[in-house]
Design an enzyme around this catalytic site. Sequence first.
Site, PDB file in Angstrom:
ATOM      1  N   TYR A  58       0.826  -1.199   0.000  1.00 25.14           N
ATOM      2  CA  TYR A  58       0.000   0.000   0.000  1.00 25.14           C
ATOM      3  C   TYR A  58       0.863   1.252   0.000  1.00 25.14           C
ATOM      4  O   TYR A  58       0.615   2.197  -0.755  1.00 25.14           O
ATOM      5  CB  TYR A  58      -0.907  -0.032   1.231  1.00 25.14           C
ATOM      6  CG  TYR A  58      -1.931   1.074   1.297  1.00 25.14           C
ATOM      7  CD1 TYR A  58      -3.052   1.056   0.467  1.00 25.14           C
ATOM      8  CD2 TYR A  58      -1.808   2.121   2.200  1.00 25.14           C
ATOM      9  CE1 TYR A  58      -4.009   2.058   0.534  1.00 25.14           C
ATOM     10  CE2 TYR A  58      -2.755   3.130   2.276  1.00 25.14           C
ATOM     11  CZ  TYR A  58      -3.855   3.084   1.442  1.00 25.14           C
ATOM     12  OH  TYR A  58      -4.802   4.083   1.514  1.00 25.14           O
ATOM     13  N   LYS A  93       1.002   4.116  -2.930  1.00 25.48           N
ATOM     14  CA  LYS A  93       0.653   5.514  -2.705  1.00 25.48           C
ATOM     15  C   LYS A  93       1.840   6.440  -2.976  1.00 25.48           C
ATOM     16  O   LYS A  93       1.653   7.565  -3.458  1.00 25.48           O
ATOM     17  CB  LYS A  93       0.115   5.698  -1.283  1.00 25.48           C
ATOM     18  CG  LYS A  93      -1.185   4.950  -1.039  1.00 25.48           C
ATOM     19  CD  LYS A  93      -2.249   5.333  -2.071  1.00 25.48           C
ATOM     20  CE  LYS A  93      -3.550   4.618  -1.870  1.00 25.48           C
ATOM     21  NZ  LYS A  93      -4.594   5.022  -2.832  1.00 25.48           N
TER      22      LYS A  93
END
Length: 281
Positions: free
Chosen positions: A169, A173
């Site tokens: 993640y 991002k």
Amino acid sequence: MKETLVVVGAGQIGQAIARRIGVGKQIVLASLRIEEAEQAVELFRHAGFSATAASVDVSSRASVSALVEQACQLGPITGLIHAAGVSPSQAPVAAILRVDLYGTALVLELFGNVMASGGSAVVIASQSGHRLPALSQQQDRLLALTPAEELLQLDFLQPGQVLDTLHAYQLSKRANSLRVMAEAVRWGQRGARVNTISPGIIITALANDELNGPRGAGYRSMISGSPVGRAGTPDEVGHVAALLMGPDGTFITGSDILMDGGVTSAFRFGDIAQPVAQGGA
């Protein structure tokens, strides 16, 4: 024909932004589940907006291409809100990379090919990308510039290199903000702008999954230990997006706005302890 605003990921953040900037426009509300998009459309129509529903799987080039075609038929695309994604507690590593990293690159590529002059976009990234340890300059360039179809083949994204879903993640991002910085150059050739917002804990269905998941204690610690001392709301993200996408933001492109209530500040210089994994949510 009306100007068209496309919302990819018609959850609470995407809807909040669209309410701020969608007046007088044809709004396309797209989600993986058409039922979710149709529910959002009903809310918007009852509030006086012009809206239509669409289904999209951002991890599929064919699906995103179909959404682009549908939107173009309604009118010139002058706005894009990309708020689709999955969190560390919602999916395995491979799915996070395919949706959050590859999917974002795909949306930027295909909508960047058709965005009207004067148009603008916001991509919802995350505070999590700001707490990933620094990558090499070469890794940054690869995440920013590698063609979308080759992104998932990068050596440092292979099994064994990505430690867990949180690491996946964070990488995704970080890649989102780098990708937008690079895409801003290409979009500028069309007279269009694109930026990212990196929110902290915003109370949405995704955040509630995390608060009630295996990292819930860490989330609560981030909230209580932040300078602001609370979570954020989708409407607060909408305020920032309205600035970036509106007439007061025309000198802003390729930028990332971190809005996390000071959580990242507290990680670096305050009392929130860094988790054992790669960083916070």
